[in-house]
Design an enzyme around this catalytic site. Structure first.
Site, mmCIF file in Angstrom:
data_model
loop_
_atom_site.group_PDB
_atom_site.id
_atom_site.type_symbol
_atom_site.label_atom_id
_atom_site.label_comp_id
_atom_site.label_asym_id
_atom_site.label_seq_id
_atom_site.Cartn_x
_atom_site.Cartn_y
_atom_site.Cartn_z
ATOM 1 N N GLY A 536 0.806 -1.210 0.000
ATOM 2 C CA GLY A 536 0.000 0.000 0.000
ATOM 3 C C GLY A 536 0.839 1.259 0.000
ATOM 4 N N PHE A 537 2.098 1.133 0.452
ATOM 5 C CA PHE A 537 3.010 2.275 0.500
ATOM 6 C C PHE A 537 3.619 2.558 -0.859
ATOM 7 C CE2 PHE A 537 6.455 -0.593 -0.070
ATOM 8 C CZ PHE A 537 6.005 -1.766 0.515
ATOM 9 N N ASP A 650 0.167 -7.782 11.593
ATOM 10 C CA ASP A 650 0.071 -8.320 10.230
ATOM 11 C C ASP A 650 1.020 -9.501 10.070
ATOM 12 O OD1 ASP A 650 0.339 -6.990 6.836
ATOM 13 O OD2 ASP A 650 -1.034 -8.455 7.712
#
Length: 878
Positions: A536-537, A650
């Site tokens: 996502g980064f 995570d």
């Protein structure tokens, strides 16, 4: 929903929500059939309804020569008036003698098809539509309708498959109504009747009526784990039950959308635990977010609460049981309206479906905003959680949270189309079966999450373009780095490094500062071929520094707010963490508003790649154990090795990386959370990876270190079985690895599903200890799970059992050889501190390692996979 009706020879109307209709229901129906005056009385009892004018209102009385008017005032057109809709080679029209006792005139006629026939309707406005099919197998001289076997299909959905009214009904002479809710995306809607070979199809009446778009929203909540579920508009639905809890029968003319609501008594498990309550319908005030079309005031004006909840032990649940088909997913709509409380914020209770918590601590004052304000909740129940009955329960919270009570006003149960778009059976319109389906609930959820990510990315792009001119100054990479750790780490400046960057470097202990040009050179100008990971980064690239050192370069995407947040978190975490089993941060770059972190390169990549999907050489059982042990050490250090414990949030096999020696290191701290001193949990929004998420975290939104333990339990099963945590391509019972493996574990047959590459190489006792550790990690409640220290202890013991087993086999092999003396040979002592005493290779005597102390600061040798870990790793890091 099925409605059964009897004409002269079939004398009563029965709404078939179960096999045993209640006496109250039958009396209410007889009132309705007795005439206009009785209907008026019933209408007065339940109150007025809010009208809705459908754009499409197609009503056909099949087989009729003239229009028919039903008791609720609607007019069904004859075959001649609707001839433009039908395409059939031949059809037969039959009728029954008129009778005053017939529930509705639409059941006096029928249309019979010996070959496939199609109704094609041109819609005024596409969107959600009710499709109601009416059947009654009355005697006639053309065909025995009770033996008719046929299917009903649309262009996309199977509504009925090999339907036979005598099989569908306890009373084959009763009428049946099948009600569906279909989202029609085209201007034309086709309804096909396909008789089975040597049989026929028939239909008494058809309704195709527009429904309001807001009736089905696109999102709801999935059950166990409780997580957001999107894509509800992609399914078709069959109305199975629509129940007015605690209230009377509501007939179509008294509903906002012409629906029938039946009383709940026949579904109530124990009437002694339930108490009916009611208020005047006019007291019900809809909040802006709830339209009266969802359910009429009369549904919300009645409810069931806990009987004698103030005078007896309130630790019980009120339960309703609904017969169901365990092969399908269901959408459960629960209706609530607080008509029992005297003041706000006094009623908190739990809702359970099939024994799983669907809603925890429901506070109607907060979600509805007022007393007597309607609220509803959509819950998706996966077929894996279904049985022959669907159970809905309400009960009080188990803590001091005001009045010990719970209420329910209404329940709707809708069957959802399956993976081949069928609502009846496992075959789709094109002949595919559910076993061949390419998507299921898990895959749909994944697709929707990806779609949501794209929508979020689009919003970020728009926000980026609208950013103020001074954005760069206010949002440079260094500007949001917080001085968390004034460490004494040494650092090196790159060529041309600025003083500002060096200041943040020395303050944060981030290691070396890299210029953008250095990293461009190292990654071949961030060439796509250098990408080794995506998140996502942004992207992760492999790079080579001036001195030949290989590094992993994580380049942030400034257009992703999620990425920025995760970058901030990762820097905060890594600036204060140093451990052999955690991926190390080498340096960073914030030139030209870039957000780049540089890590040590892990040449053997993710643990998962060595288990499945990449065709790499399979790992031995000992290697898998050592990797799991290393990962457990890293996680234990996170939980206990700092003043503030850290929860990874995570944990999964792709976030466990392996170096050239297969040493495991935990990576990706973008979702990690600090736990303040003295606290045992963090209240936070649910984040993580599907298949690894702690169900208790989902239910309570309280993150604990036991959430990591649960996720690690899934990783252990991946190591043992060499398959993904979630695989939607597998049969339904095998989709979720944790559930599937634990079923085999409870049967004592776990060896049946292990990685075939491990067959014959594992000491059964080692596997047993390993499986026990995984099972304990996967307990439903965190309080029942072990700490990471306990998990590590069990894994160490499993490794020792395996090594003793291997050594025993080696000694047996050696003893089987003839004695040979090699000149000059010198016995070499075993350097390992453990010298197992092996009696046979079946049962090796192995010293049990000392229990790991959670806060032990004594260092041991981290490099030996064979050392006996009587104490824990150096928690001060290095």
């Amino acid at each position: 929903m099925e409605i059964r009706k009897k004409p002269n020879i079939f004398t009563v109307l029965v709404i078939d929500f179960s096999s045993k209709p209640s006496m109250a229901l039958l009396l209410a129906i007889l009132l309705f059939l007795s005439g206009p005056s009785a209907s008026a009385v019933a209408a007065a009892a339940v109150g007025p309804a809010t009208g809705f004018k459908p754009a499409d209102d197609i009503l056909i009385d099949c087989g009729s020569k003239s229009s028919s008017k039903t008791p609720d005032g609607r007019v069904f057109k004859s075959d001649q008036e609707t001839i433009q809709y039908i395409e059939a080679k031949e059809d037969i029209q039959v009728s029954a003698p008129p009778s005053d006792k017939v529930a509705s005139p639409i059941y006096l006629t029928a249309r019979i098809f010996r070959e496939e026939a199609t109704y094609k309707f041109h819609l005024t406005r596409p969107g959600w539509h009710w499709v109601r099919l009416h059947f009654l197998a009355f005697p006639n001289d053309k065909f025995d309708l009770q033996q008719a076997t046929f299917s009903v299909l649309t262009e996309k959905y199977v509504l009925l498959h090999n339907f036979k009214i005598s099989n569908n009904n306890n009373d084959s002479q009763a009428a049946v109504q099948k009600e569906y809710l279909v989202n029609m995306t085209d201007a034309q809607f086709a309804l096909r009747f396909r008789p089975m070979k040597s049989s026929a199809a028939f239909i008494n009446a058809i309704e195709v009526v527009s429904a309001p778009d807001e009736l089905i929203s696109d999102s709801g909540t999935a059950l166990f784990p409780v997580i957001g579920f999107s894509g509800l508009s992609d399914y078709a639905y069959q109305s199975v039950y629509r129940v007015n809890v605690g209230g009377p029968l509501i007939m179509p003319q008294n509903d906002t959308l012409g629906r029938t609501w039946i009383p709940d008594k026949e579904f109530l498990k124990d009437e002694n635990l339930a108490k009916d309550v009611k208020t005047t319908p006019s007291a019900i005030k809809y909040p802006p977010e709830v339209t009266p079309l969802i359910a009429p005031q009369t549904v919300y004006a009645t409810a069931v609460e806990m009987a004698n909840s103030l005078t007896i032990d309130p630790n019980f649940n009120v339960s309703w049981n609904f017969p169901s088909n365990p092969s399908f997913n269901y959408l459960i709509r629960l209706h609530f309206c607080d008509i029992v409380s005297k003041s706000l914020n006094d009623l908190y209770f739990n809702v359970y479906i099939n024994g799983k918590t669907a809603i925890s601590g429901l506070d109607l004052s907060t979600v509805a905003g007022n007393l007597a304000a309607p609220y509803y909740k959509d819950i998706v129940v996966n077929a894996t959680l279904m049985g022959p009955e669907l159970q809905v329960q309400i009960g009080p919270m188990g803590e001091d949270t005001g009045t010990k009570n719970a209420i329910l006003n209404g329940v709707e149960v809708l069957k959802m189309s399956n993976s081949v778009n069928s609502l009846d059976g496992e075959f789709g319109v094109d002949g595919r079966t559910t076993g061949m389906g390419k998507h299921g609930m898990v895959a749909t959820a994944g697709f929707v999450m990806m779609f949501g990510a794209f929508i979020g990315l689009g919003a970020m792009v728009y926000k980026w373009k609208k950013r103020p001119q001074d954005w760069q100054k206010r949002n440079s990479f260094s500007s949001w780095l917080l001085p968390i750790h004034a460490g004494d780490s040494t650092f090196m400046t790159s060529k041309g490094g600025s003083q500002k960057s060096n200041f943040y470097n020395s303050t944060l202990g981030l290691g070396r500062y890299f210029s953008l040009s250095e990293l461009q050179e190292a990654t071949k100008n961030f060439e796509a071929s250098q990408i080794i990971g995506v998140g996502g980064f942004g992207n992760v690239y492999i790079g080579t520094l001036d001195d030949g050192t290989k590094v992993a370069v994580k380049r942030g995407n400034p257009q992703s707010e999620q990425g920025i947040t995760e970058f901030q978190t990762e820097i905060q975490m890594l600036s204060k963490l140093r451990h052999r089993h955690l991926v190390s941060l080498i340096g960073y770059c914030d030139e030209n508003s870039e957000m780049i972190l540089v890590y040590e390169f892990m040449s053997n990549g993710p643990f998962r790649d060595h288990l499945y999907g990449k065709n790499l050489a399979p790992l031995t059982w000992k290697q898998r154990l050592e990797i799991c042990i290393g990962s457990a050490r890293g996680l234990h250090y996170l939980h206990t090795g700092t003043a503030q414990g850290i929860i990874h949030r995570d944990v999964k096999s792709t976030n466990i990386l392996l170096d050239e020696a297969l040493v495991a290191k935990v990576a990706d701290f973008g979702l990690s959370k600090d736990v303040a001193f003295g606290q045992n949990h963090v209240s936070t929004a649910v984040k993580g990876s599907f298949g690894y998420l702690d169900p208790e975290y989902f239910r309570r939104q309280q993150l604990t270190d036991k959430s990591d333990v649960y996720s690690f339990g899934v990783v252990l099963l991946e190591a043992l079985c060499a398959r993904p945590a979630i695989n939607p391509q597998l049969p339904r019972e095998q989709v979720n690895l944790a559930e599937w493996a634990m079923q085999w574990k409870r049967k004592g047959l776990l060896e049946k599903i292990i990685d075939p590459h491990l067959a014959g190489t594992i000491n059964p006792e080692s596997m047993k200890k390993f499986a026990e550790a995984a099972e304990k990690c996967l307990e439903d409640y965190g309080v029942d799970r072990p700490t990471m220290g306990d998990v590590l202890w069990n894994l160490e013991y499993a490794l020792q059992l395996q090594e003793a087993f291997t050594q025993g086999k080696a000694e047996e092999t050696e003893n089987a050889k003839p004695d040979v003396v090699t000149p000059g040979s010198v016995p070499v002592s075993d350097p390992s501190p453990i010298t197992p005493s092996v009696t046979t290779n079946e049962a090796a005597t192995v010293p049990v390692p000392a229990k790991v102390e959670e806060n032990s600061g004594t260092a041991v040798d981290e490099h030996s996979g064979t050392a006996m870990f009587t104490q824990f790793a150096n928690l001060n890091g290095r």
